[in-house]
Scaffold this motif. Structure first.
Motif, PDB file in Angstrom:
ATOM      1  N   ARG A  96       0.863  -1.174   0.160  1.00  0.00           N
ATOM      2  CA  ARG A  96       0.025  -0.029   0.015  1.00  0.00           C
ATOM      3  C   ARG A  96       0.733   1.248  -0.145  1.00  0.00           C
ATOM      4  N   ALA A  97       1.973   1.217   0.674  1.00  0.00           N
ATOM      5  CA  ALA A  97       2.849   2.648   0.969  1.00  0.00           C
ATOM      6  C   ALA A  97       3.530   2.482  -0.525  1.00  0.00           C
ATOM      7  N   TYR A  98       3.965   1.648  -1.243  1.00  0.00           N
ATOM      8  CA  TYR A  98       4.586   1.739  -2.474  1.00  0.00           C
ATOM      9  C   TYR A  98       3.690   2.087  -3.482  1.00  0.00           C
ATOM     10  N   PHE A  99       2.443   1.606  -3.737  1.00  0.00           N
ATOM     11  CA  PHE A  99       1.350   1.981  -4.705  1.00  0.00           C
ATOM     12  C   PHE A  99       0.312   3.016  -4.590  1.00  0.00           C
ATOM     13  N   GLY A 100       0.497   3.379  -2.994  1.00  0.00           N
ATOM     14  CA  GLY A 100      -0.692   4.357  -3.024  1.00  0.00           C
ATOM     15  C   GLY A 100      -2.064   4.015  -3.280  1.00  0.00           C
ATOM     16  N   ASP A 101      -2.705   4.745  -4.275  1.00  0.00           N
ATOM     17  CA  ASP A 101      -3.866   4.708  -4.666  1.00  0.00           C
ATOM     18  C   ASP A 101      -4.172   3.656  -5.738  1.00  0.00           C
ATOM     19  N   HIS A 102      -2.957   3.433  -6.537  1.00  0.00           N
ATOM     20  CA  HIS A 102      -2.867   2.319  -7.539  1.00  0.00           C
ATOM     21  C   HIS A 102      -3.125   0.931  -7.095  1.00  0.00           C
ATOM     22  N   ARG A 103      -3.902   0.090  -7.861  1.00  0.00           N
ATOM     23  CA  ARG A 103      -4.200  -1.131  -7.466  1.00  0.00           C
ATOM     24  C   ARG A 103      -3.901  -2.236  -8.525  1.00  0.00           C
ATOM     25  N   PRO A 104      -2.608  -2.638  -8.802  1.00  0.00           N
ATOM     26  CA  PRO A 104      -2.534  -3.682  -9.753  1.00  0.00           C
ATOM     27  C   PRO A 104      -2.924  -4.911  -9.186  1.00  0.00           C
ATOM     28  N   VAL A 105      -3.021  -5.958 -10.288  1.00  0.00           N
ATOM     29  CA  VAL A 105      -3.494  -7.222  -9.658  1.00  0.00           C
ATOM     30  C   VAL A 105      -2.101  -7.762  -8.972  1.00  0.00           C
ATOM     31  N   SER A 106      -2.505  -8.630  -8.085  1.00  0.00           N
ATOM     32  CA  SER A 106      -1.521  -8.928  -7.324  1.00  0.00           C
ATOM     33  C   SER A 106      -1.650 -10.583  -6.835  1.00  0.00           C
ATOM     34  N   THR A 107      -0.506 -11.243  -6.674  1.00  0.00           N
ATOM     35  CA  THR A 107      -0.426 -12.659  -6.350  1.00  0.00           C
ATOM     36  C   THR A 107       0.541 -12.854  -5.235  1.00  0.00           C
ATOM     37  N   VAL A 108       0.363 -13.102  -4.105  1.00  0.00           N
ATOM     38  CA  VAL A 108       1.248 -13.365  -2.916  1.00  0.00           C
ATOM     39  C   VAL A 108       1.401 -14.921  -2.905  1.00  0.00           C
ATOM     40  N   VAL A 109       2.676 -15.345  -2.889  1.00  0.00           N
ATOM     41  CA  VAL A 109       2.851 -16.635  -2.964  1.00  0.00           C
ATOM     42  C   VAL A 109       3.794 -17.083  -1.558  1.00  0.00           C
ATOM     43  N   GLY A 110       3.279 -17.978  -0.683  1.00  0.00           N
ATOM     44  CA  GLY A 110       4.094 -18.190   0.319  1.00  0.00           C
ATOM     45  C   GLY A 110       5.208 -19.376  -0.096  1.00  0.00           C
ATOM     46  N   VAL A 111       6.492 -19.182   0.099  1.00  0.00           N
ATOM     47  CA  VAL A 111       7.579 -20.003  -0.273  1.00  0.00           C
ATOM     48  C   VAL A 111       8.135 -20.516   0.957  1.00  0.00           C
ATOM     49  N   THR A 112       8.958 -21.527   0.904  1.00  0.00           N
ATOM     50  CA  THR A 112       9.722 -21.927   2.151  1.00  0.00           C
ATOM     51  C   THR A 112      11.199 -21.466   1.972  1.00  0.00           C
ATOM     52  N   GLU A 113      11.685 -21.223   0.633  1.00  0.00           N
ATOM     53  CA  GLU A 113      12.927 -20.691   0.771  1.00  0.00           C
ATOM     54  C   GLU A 113      13.286 -19.650  -0.561  1.00  0.00           C
ATOM     55  N   LEU A 114      13.936 -18.878  -0.556  1.00  0.00           N
ATOM     56  CA  LEU A 114      14.422 -17.963  -1.818  1.00  0.00           C
ATOM     57  C   LEU A 114      16.037 -18.187  -2.038  1.00  0.00           C
ATOM     58  N   THR A 115      16.460 -17.548  -3.013  1.00  0.00           N
ATOM     59  CA  THR A 115      17.761 -17.663  -3.391  1.00  0.00           C
ATOM     60  C   THR A 115      18.983 -17.465  -2.353  1.00  0.00           C
ATOM     61  N   PHE A 116      18.925 -16.504  -1.515  1.00  0.00           N
ATOM     62  CA  PHE A 116      19.669 -16.048  -0.628  1.00  0.00           C
ATOM     63  C   PHE A 116      19.385 -16.640   0.856  1.00  0.00           C
ATOM     64  N   PRO A 117      20.347 -16.975   1.564  1.00  0.00           N
ATOM     65  CA  PRO A 117      20.113 -17.155   3.297  1.00  0.00           C
ATOM     66  C   PRO A 117      19.614 -16.034   3.671  1.00  0.00           C
ATOM     67  N   GLY A 118      18.482 -16.009   4.430  1.00  0.00           N
ATOM     68  CA  GLY A 118      17.940 -14.975   4.925  1.00  0.00           C
ATOM     69  C   GLY A 118      16.807 -13.798   3.849  1.00  0.00           C
ATOM     70  N   GLN A 119      16.908 -14.546   2.857  1.00  0.00           N
ATOM     71  CA  GLN A 119      15.903 -13.565   1.967  1.00  0.00           C
ATOM     72  C   GLN A 119      14.618 -14.326   2.202  1.00  0.00           C
ATOM     73  N   VAL A 120      13.769 -13.028   2.241  1.00  0.00           N
ATOM     74  CA  VAL A 120      12.147 -13.547   2.679  1.00  0.00           C
ATOM     75  C   VAL A 120      11.354 -12.885   1.742  1.00  0.00           C
ATOM     76  N   VAL A 121      11.872 -12.135   0.618  1.00  0.00           N
ATOM     77  CA  VAL A 121      10.746 -11.317  -0.422  1.00  0.00           C
ATOM     78  C   VAL A 121      11.517 -11.401  -1.661  1.00  0.00           C
ATOM     79  N   GLU A 122      10.482 -11.598  -2.546  1.00  0.00           N
ATOM     80  CA  GLU A 122      11.229 -11.196  -3.898  1.00  0.00           C
ATOM     81  C   GLU A 122       9.954 -10.921  -4.804  1.00  0.00           C
ATOM     82  N   ILE A 123       9.961  -9.991  -5.604  1.00  0.00           N
ATOM     83  CA  ILE A 123       8.633  -9.283  -6.445  1.00  0.00           C
ATOM     84  C   ILE A 123       8.911  -9.241  -7.908  1.00  0.00           C
ATOM     85  N   SER A 124       8.132  -9.891  -8.767  1.00  0.00           N
ATOM     86  CA  SER A 124       8.344  -9.615 -10.030  1.00  0.00           C
ATOM     87  C   SER A 124       6.951  -9.061 -10.366  1.00  0.00           C
ATOM     88  N   CYS A 125       6.935  -8.456 -11.718  1.00  0.00           N
ATOM     89  CA  CYS A 125       5.964  -7.915 -12.187  1.00  0.00           C
ATOM     90  C   CYS A 125       5.708  -7.734 -13.802  1.00  0.00           C
TER      91      CYS A 125
END
Length: 133
Positions: A96-125
């Motif tokens: 919400r802070a990043y997009f403000g009033d703009h509302r793109p379609v969005s999918t949030v996927v829970g994953v067990t791990e990402l590329t780097f140790p300690g990485q907890v988020v990744e965003i594609s668009c």
């Protein structure tokens, strides 16, 4: 004929993994998963969801700036989140802070791990270079 425009942050991961940060084909810009890499391409803010999200969106801004587009032209995003139940509220607040009033379609996927140790988020668009609010 469609013109292809490729963008990179020029960090080691791009050659190590063999990918580009974004490719513009026609009026669509496909943005690879952005994450918390600093200017030198080092992963930062291990296990700190809020700090990683802020850096990830800052890196997305660099891609958007390269193509001369704005956040309001993002039409679709996918967030990959480690410990989704724990981080869902922070993800929503950051979005919400990043997009403000703009509302793109969005999918949030829970994953067990990402590329780097300690990485907890990744965003594609996907971005529409010809549209936007």
């Amino acid at each position: 004929m469609t013109t292809i425009d490729v963008f990179n942050h020029n960090v080691p991961a791009e050659s190590d993994f063999g990918y580009s940060q974004a490719i513009k084909s026609g009026e669509l810009i496909h943005v690879s998963g952005q994450l918390a890499l600093d200017e030198a391409g080092e992963f930062v803010h291990a296990d700190d969801f809020a700090a990683q999200l802020k850096q990830t969106y800052a890196n997305l801004d660099k891609v958007l700036d390269h193509y001369g587009v704005t956040r309001s032209q993002v039409v679709s995003q996918t967030l990959y989140v480690v410990n989704l139940l724990q981080n869902a509220s922070a993800a929503a607040e950051g979005n919400r802070a990043y997009f403000g009033d703009h509302r793109p379609v969005s999918t949030v996927v829970g994953v067990t791990e990402l590329t780097f140790p300690g990485q907890v988020v990744e965003i594609s668009c996907v971005v529409d270079a010809d549209g936007g609010a």
